[in-house]
Structure formats: structure tokens, C-alpha cells
Design an enzyme around this catalytic site. Structure first.
Site, PDB file in Angstrom:
ATOM      1  N   LYS A 193       0.825  -1.209   0.000  1.00 56.88           N
ATOM      2  CA  LYS A 193       0.000   0.000   0.000  1.00 56.88           C
ATOM      3  C   LYS A 193       0.859   1.259   0.000  1.00 56.88           C
ATOM      4  O   LYS A 193       0.539   2.234  -0.667  1.00 56.88           O
ATOM      5  CB  LYS A 193      -0.947   0.008   1.201  1.00 56.88           C
TER       6      LYS A 193
ATOM      7  N   LYS B 296      -4.979  -9.119  -5.892  1.00 53.14           N
ATOM      8  CA  LYS B 296      -6.224  -9.525  -5.225  1.00 53.14           C
ATOM      9  C   LYS B 296      -7.380  -8.626  -5.689  1.00 53.14           C
ATOM     10  O   LYS B 296      -7.161  -7.481  -6.099  1.00 53.14           O
ATOM     11  CB  LYS B 296      -6.060  -9.514  -3.710  1.00 53.14           C
TER      12      LYS B 296
ATOM     13  N   LYS C  68     -11.296  -3.145  -3.853  1.00 56.69           N
ATOM     14  CA  LYS C  68     -11.901  -1.883  -4.281  1.00 56.69           C
ATOM     15  C   LYS C  68     -10.842  -0.787  -4.401  1.00 56.69           C
ATOM     16  O   LYS C  68     -10.969   0.129  -5.209  1.00 56.69           O
ATOM     17  CB  LYS C  68     -12.974  -1.488  -3.256  1.00 56.69           C
TER      18      LYS C  68
HETATM   19  P1  TYM Z   1     -10.363  -5.816   4.840  1.00 54.88           P
HETATM   20  O1  TYM Z   1     -11.415  -4.868   5.262  1.00 54.88           O
HETATM   21  O2  TYM Z   1      -9.371  -5.380   3.815  1.00 54.88           O
HETATM   22  O3  TYM Z   1     -11.030  -7.128   4.323  1.00 54.88           O
HETATM   23  C1  TYM Z   1     -12.035  -7.760   5.105  1.00 54.88           C
HETATM   24  C2  TYM Z   1     -11.941  -9.247   4.970  1.00 54.88           C
HETATM   25  O4  TYM Z   1     -12.109  -9.625   3.604  1.00 54.88           O
HETATM   26  C3  TYM Z   1     -11.019 -10.435   3.208  1.00 54.88           C
HETATM   27  N1  TYM Z   1     -10.706 -10.139   1.805  1.00 54.88           N
HETATM   28  C4  TYM Z   1     -10.502 -11.074   0.898  1.00 54.88           C
HETATM   29  N2  TYM Z   1     -10.531 -12.400   0.987  1.00 54.88           N
HETATM   30  C5  TYM Z   1     -10.288 -13.081  -0.146  1.00 54.88           C
HETATM   31  N3  TYM Z   1     -10.029 -12.501  -1.339  1.00 54.88           N
HETATM   32  C6  TYM Z   1      -9.981 -11.158  -1.474  1.00 54.88           C
HETATM   33  N4  TYM Z   1      -9.758 -10.589  -2.648  1.00 54.88           N
HETATM   34  C7  TYM Z   1     -10.239 -10.377  -0.312  1.00 54.88           C
HETATM   35  N5  TYM Z   1     -10.301  -9.035  -0.066  1.00 54.88           N
HETATM   36  C8  TYM Z   1     -10.570  -8.919   1.241  1.00 54.88           C
HETATM   37  C9  TYM Z   1      -9.864 -10.034   4.121  1.00 54.88           C
HETATM   38  O5  TYM Z   1      -8.921 -11.054   4.224  1.00 54.88           O
HETATM   39  C10 TYM Z   1     -10.580  -9.798   5.419  1.00 54.88           C
HETATM   40  O6  TYM Z   1     -10.790 -11.005   6.108  1.00 54.88           O
HETATM   41  N6  TYM Z   1      -7.347  -5.620   8.738  1.00 54.88           N
HETATM   42  C11 TYM Z   1      -8.551  -6.198   8.220  1.00 54.88           C
HETATM   43  C12 TYM Z   1      -9.780  -5.878   9.023  1.00 54.88           C
HETATM   44  C13 TYM Z   1      -9.616  -6.124  10.477  1.00 54.88           C
HETATM   45  C14 TYM Z   1      -9.727  -7.371  11.134  1.00 54.88           C
HETATM   46  C15 TYM Z   1      -9.498  -7.094  12.496  1.00 54.88           C
HETATM   47  C16 TYM Z   1     -10.017  -8.657  10.695  1.00 54.88           C
HETATM   48  C17 TYM Z   1      -9.326  -5.188  11.413  1.00 54.88           C
HETATM   49  N7  TYM Z   1      -9.269  -5.764  12.635  1.00 54.88           N
HETATM   50  C18 TYM Z   1      -9.518  -8.108  13.456  1.00 54.88           C
HETATM   51  C19 TYM Z   1     -10.050  -9.663  11.670  1.00 54.88           C
HETATM   52  C20 TYM Z   1      -9.800  -9.393  13.016  1.00 54.88           C
HETATM   53  C21 TYM Z   1      -8.761  -5.652   6.833  1.00 54.88           C
HETATM   54  O7  TYM Z   1      -8.291  -4.617   6.468  1.00 54.88           O
HETATM   55  O8  TYM Z   1      -9.611  -6.397   6.099  1.00 54.88           O
END
Ligand code: TYM
Length: 342
Positions: free
Chosen positions: A119, A208, A211
Site C-alpha cells: 500500500k 487480489k 476496491k
Molecule cells: P479488509 O477490510 O481489507 O477485508 C475484510 C476481509 O475480507 C477479506 N478479503 C478477501 N478475501 C479473499 N479474497 C480477497 N480478494 C479479499 N479481499 C478482502 C480479508 O482477508 C478480510 O478477512 N485488517 C482487516 C480488518 C480487520 C480485522 C481485524 C479482521 C481489522 N481488525 C480483526 C479480523 C480481526 C482488513 O483490512 O480487512
């Protein structure tokens, strides 16, 4: 006896994608229906995580509510008292624990986070929040003693950092203050998955599906018109091999379609692969995936319309009172350990 905790979060800075659904929402819903009697389930929106990279702040509050509606429409049962739903910023202990944990995490560890490297590479100015964000994620997990954390493959390194922080802290203070989340392979077994979901962009299957990457034709949003989404699948980039194989390196586009088909049809990935392996019609594979995506989105969007916002807000407000108690209890124990309270 307290129940083991399953916890996951999905940011609300943008519309949710099919990747979010298949990587995090679907596994959580499955876990809820399978385990809600024996486990405490926490589903939250990490709204403080939303502006580690620039966003339109006017939309943040509204996006959080509409994403919560999507979780509900996808099957997260808001009437299930074994499941807590909340917004991170409504529980101040997350921020406070983050600061404390920050002082037990090394600069080098955070510099090695792949997501930070990826990022920050595309930004002209990098916020300290982007660098620090895996520590906030660790606080999200450790405050609630979460053992299982269903996330997509892209979050694996952050989950492992949370484990490292918990182990280090417990060791330094000679107390099992934090539950150490299970290692990645155990997480997969628990969720009945052979590998973590990593749904790729339909246009650029080496990246991946996200958005934040500006390829609207490669990303399926959960609020896309279902026909438009099906056309995106029909236009997916494949390869010139000419035979269907599940090969993430040589045929990432085909492997991506096979994963989408398996997850949306509810079939194990191995059976889906066995069914398609060796066939030569990429068109047929795309059509099958496109039909599944179209049907899935139509059904989901009808359900989103039916979600009652007032029921959802009532659930949030009630659960936020509840989780503040849990989080403050843990925070207080940590404050005692580090010498801030006696
Ligand atoms: P975030 O908001 O980017 O994504 C949320 C969840 O969606 C999954 N994900 C995907 N899985 C498969 N293929 C993809 N292309 C894809 N894009 C997104 C992510 O793996 C995630 O599970 N840091 C985290 C959010 C978070 C969190 C937490 C998660 C903050 N605190 C505590 C679990 C526990 C994040 O930015 O996910």
C-alpha cells in the site's frame, strides 16, 4: 465457563467486494450456523482502520451502516444472542490497548508487513496509521480473547503478528493475559477450508480483488447490478494454455474462477477442480461462474432491501454496551500489568 471466541472484522471505507464476501463474510456465517451454541461470535466493523489511506470522510458513517446491513442480509443473525455486532470506534478500549501494545512491537516487524509495503508503494505520502494498523488489529483480536479469526489469506501475516504480540506480552509479564489466536493452519481446519480464500481481480488475476485498486471491471462489488457483474465474469482474463487446471501460478485466472465457483456453489474446492480439470472450454467455465455470481447477487440484494435499519441499530447499541464491558475488563487487567493501575 466462558465460550471460545470467533471474531472477524471488515473495514467500511468502501463498498464490499465479492472477495470480502468469500474471504470473510461467508466463512463467518458458516461458523455462526455451525457453532453459535458453543462459541461466542464477534463481528465488528473496524471503522478506525478506514482512513489509514485517504477516504471521503463524508461517507464513512453511512458506509458502516450499509456494510452492516450486508452482513445481516448475508445471513449473520442479529437475533442470535450468541453473536455480538459492533463498531470499533464505539469501544474506546481498542485505541487504548493499541497504544500499550505499540510499545511492545518492533519497528522492524511492522516494516516487514507485506500489506504495508504494497500500500505504501503506491502512495505519495504514507500515514503513521497505515504503518501502525496491524497493532490496532491485534488489539481488536486480543481484547476479546479471540481464538478463531476467519480472514482471507491477505490478512494471514497480520494474524500471525497478533499471535507474536500475545505470546511476547504473556511471556514478559509471566501471565496468560491474552489468549493466543490459533495458528493459520488450525484456523483453516476449523473453518473447513483447505486453503485461505484469495479472490483475484478478474482483469489482473495476479492482484487480489480489491476496491482500492482501480480496476472496476476486475472487481465485483456486492452492490453491482447482477447482470453487469455477470458480464465482468464473462470478460475475465484467462490464459493461452487451453486446458483447465488449478494452477495459481501459471493459470491464475482459471484458478480464480474455480475458487469462485466452489465457494458460491458450496462445493469443496477439490470436487470443483475434479469436475473441471482437463476440460478445454474456458467459455463454459466463465458462464458457470457468471451464472452463480448473478444468482448470488440478485438474492443478496433482495435480502439487503429487507433488512430493518432500526432492528440493526438497536442490536448495535445493545451489543456496544456489552462489548465495552468485556473490553474494559481486559484493558484494566493489562493496565495493571504494565503498572498503570494497582
Ligand atoms: P479488509 O477490510 O481489507 O477485508 C475484510 C476481509 O475480507 C477479506 N478479503 C478477501 N478475501 C479473499 N479474497 C480477497 N480478494 C479479499 N479481499 C478482502 C480479508 O482477508 C478480510 O478477512 N485488517 C482487516 C480488518 C480487520 C480485522 C481485524 C479482521 C481489522 N481488525 C480483526 C479480523 C480481526 C482488513 O483490512 O480487512
Amino acid at each position: 465457563m466462558t465460550k471460545p471466541v470467533i471474531l472477524t472484522g471488515i473495514r467500511s471505507n468502501s463498498d464490499l467486494t465479492l472477495g470480502n464476501y468469500l474471504g470473510a463474510i461467508l466463512p463467518l456465517i458458516k461458523l455462526q450456523s455451525k457453532h453459535s451454541k458453543d462459541y461466542q461470535i464477534n463481528m465488528f466493523v473496524p471503522d478506525l482502520h478506514s482512513f489509514t489511506t485517504p477516504i471521503d470522510h463524508n461517507n464513512l458513517y453511512g458506509n458502516t451502516i450499509s456494510n452492516l446491513k450486508i452482513f445481516t442480509a448475508a445471513g449473520l443473525d442479529i437475533h442470535n444472542t450468541g453473536s455480538l455486532i459492533y463498531r470499533q470506534s464505539f469501544v474506546p478500549a481498542h485505541s487504548e490497548l493499541t497504544w500499550i501494545l505499540d510499545c511492545f512491537v518492533h519497528f522492524g516487524e511492522l516494516s516487514r508487513m507485506i500489506q504495508f509495503k504494497e500500500k505504501s508503494a503506491s502512495l505519495s505520502s504514507v500515514s503513521a496509521g497505515l504503518f501502525n494498523y496491524p497493532v490496532l488489529m491485534a488489539a481488536d483480536i486480543l481484547l476479546y480473547d479471540a481464538k478463531y479469526v476467519p480472514v482471507g489469506e491477505d490478512q494471514r501475516q497480520h494474524l500471525e503478528l497478533s499471535r507474536d504480540i500475545a505470546i511476547r506480552f504473556n511471556h514478559q509479564f509471566n501471565r496468560d493475559i491474552f489468549v493466543v489466536p490459533e495458528p493459520w493452519d488450525e484456523q483453516l481446519k476449523f473453518a473447513d477450508l483447505s486453503s485461505g480464500a484469495r479472490i483475484k481481480s478478474l482483469k489482473n488475476p495476479k492482484m487480489k480483488m480489491s476496491k482500492s485498486i482501480s480496476d472496476p471491471t476486475g472487481t465485483i462489488l456486492l452492490n453491482d447490478d447482477p447482470k453487469t457483474a455477470a458480464n465482468k465474469v464473462l470478460g475475465a482474463t484467462t490464459d493461452s494454455v487451453g486446458i483447465i487446471n488449478f494452477d495459481l501460478v501459471k493459470q491464475p485466472g482459471i484458478a480464480n474462477l474455480l475458487q469462485i465457483i466452489a465457494l458460491l456453489s458450496g462445493e469443496p474446492l477439490n470436487s470443483t477442480i475434479a469436475k473441471w480439470q482437463g476440460q478445454t472450454s474456458y467459455r463454459q467455465l466463465k458462464e458457470t461462474a457468471a451464472q452463480l455470481v448473478e444468482a448470488f447477487l440478485s438474492e443478496l440484494q433482495t435480502k439487503i432491501q429487507a433488512v430493518s435499519e432500526s432492528d440493526l441499530l438497536a442490536k448495535l447499541q445493545g451489543d456496544e454496551i456489552e462489548v465495552n464491558k468485556i473490553a474494559n475488563t481486559k484493558l484494566y487487567q493489562v493496565q495493571q500489568l504494565v503498572g498503570l493501575r494497582n
